[in-house]
Design a protein around this motif. Structure first.
Motif, short mmCIF file in Angstrom:
data_model
loop_
_atom_site.label_atom_id
_atom_site.label_comp_id
_atom_site.label_asym_id
_atom_site.label_seq_id
_atom_site.Cartn_x
_atom_site.Cartn_y
_atom_site.Cartn_z
N PHE A 137 0.82 -1.22 0.00
CA PHE A 137 0.00 0.00 0.00
C PHE A 137 0.85 1.27 0.00
O PHE A 137 0.54 2.24 -0.71
N CYS A 138 1.91 1.30 0.79
CA CYS A 138 2.74 2.50 0.88
C CYS A 138 3.66 2.67 -0.32
O CYS A 138 4.22 3.75 -0.52
N ALA A 139 3.83 1.63 -1.13
CA ALA A 139 4.81 1.67 -2.22
C ALA A 139 4.20 2.01 -3.58
O ALA A 139 4.91 2.51 -4.46
N HIS A 140 2.91 1.76 -3.78
CA HIS A 140 2.33 1.99 -5.11
C HIS A 140 1.57 3.31 -5.17
O HIS A 140 1.39 3.99 -4.15
N VAL A 154 -4.76 12.63 -5.16
CA VAL A 154 -5.38 13.76 -4.45
C VAL A 154 -5.32 13.58 -2.94
O VAL A 154 -5.04 14.53 -2.21
N TRP A 155 -5.58 12.37 -2.47
CA TRP A 155 -5.62 12.12 -1.04
C TRP A 155 -4.27 11.64 -0.52
O TRP A 155 -3.48 11.04 -1.25
N SER A 156 -4.02 11.87 0.74
CA SER A 156 -2.86 11.27 1.39
C SER A 156 -3.14 9.80 1.62
O SER A 156 -4.29 9.34 1.57
N LYS A 157 -2.09 9.03 1.89
CA LYS A 157 -2.27 7.61 2.19
C LYS A 157 -3.15 7.43 3.44
O LYS A 157 -3.97 6.52 3.51
N ILE A 161 4.74 0.02 6.55
CA ILE A 161 3.62 0.88 6.92
C ILE A 161 4.08 2.29 7.29
O ILE A 161 3.38 3.05 7.96
N THR A 162 5.25 2.67 6.80
CA THR A 162 5.83 3.98 7.18
C THR A 162 5.03 5.16 6.63
O THR A 162 5.14 6.27 7.17
#
Length: 247
Positions: free
Chosen positions: A97-100, A159-162, A242-243
């Motif tokens: 999730f954090c990488a793509h 548009v949104w942050s993670k 998950i950083t």
């Protein structure tokens, strides 16, 4: 004289044909404009849903309003949701999730290749893709839906942050008939707030997400318990993954 009368009779017929053609042209233009508006509306809503004080309602919730007369959901800000649930859902649903950028292209290429080879395809939906699907589209495996889902996921992730993506997802995910969001799910299945979920409870909720109607996290069978144990271990070792959510 008769010839002139025949000519006069043909003129209204020609005008009628031209009028029908003009009416059909206007109708098709209206239909095209409506379809264009429906295609563009989710992108406008993505912009409107960016602020944290906005609590979006999904198409599935609207469905339940029509079919069930309502639904259960209490919005929880990201900061108040148990980190155990955030980690468990991420490691169960979308470890990268954090990488793509909204779409896991490596997984997507694998799915396309499997389809071309005639093999059974595996799921490649990211949390961003599931979020926009739940918000704007419909369930089921349809090529048209997937084609709409990909650009929407890219737009939402841009548009949104993670954190906002995860916050929206955890507040619109369906955890049973008429049960939406982490807070309603935690209270329904375990009698606690989503802020107070234990590691085990969080893992059980996470592994129920792919099929919330058949998988009951409050009364898990042997198979669901095994999956939960696996996700519990992965969540405990998710620090490097998950950083973007917990720097």
């Amino acid at each position: 004289m008769p010839e002139r009368q025949d000519e006069k009779k043909e003129e209204p017929m020609a005008q009628t044909g031209a009028g029908r053609s003009s009416w059909l042209g206007r109708s098709w233009r209206r239909i095209a404009l409506v379809l264009l508006a429906l295609l563009l509306a989710p992108y406008v809503l993505i912009l409107l849903y960016a602020p944290g004080f906005v609590h979006p309602v999904s198409t599935l919730m609207l469905r339940d309003v029509v079919l069930r007369g309502g639904y259960e959901r209490q919005w929880m800000p990201f900061e108040t949701i148990s980190p155990h649930l955030v980690r468990s859902v991420m490691m169960s649903e979308d470890g990268q999730f954090c990488a793509h950028n909204g779409v896991d292209w490596v997984q997507m290429r694998g799915v396309v290749q499997d389809a071309l080879d005639g093999e059974a395809t595996r799921g490649a939906s990211t949390i961003s893709m599931q979020t926009v699907k739940n918000l704007f589209l419909w369930n089921g495996r349809f090529f048209v839906r997937k084609a709409l889902e990909l650009p929407l996921a890219l737009a939402a992730d841009f548009v949104w942050s993670k954190r906002r993506v995860m916050e929206v997802y955890l507040n619109i995910a369906e955890w049973g008939p008429g049960i939406y969001g982490a807070e309603a799910a935690a209270r329904h299945h375990f009698g606690v707030s989503a802020a107070n979920l234990s590691r085990r409870q969080a893992a059980l909720l996470a592994v129920a997400l792919p099929n919330p109607f058949d998988r009951n996290p409050g009364k898990p069978g042997r198979g669901l318990k095994r999956l939960a144990s696996l996700i519990e271990r992965r969540a405990g070792a998710s620090g490097d993954y998950i950083t973007c959510l917990y720097p």
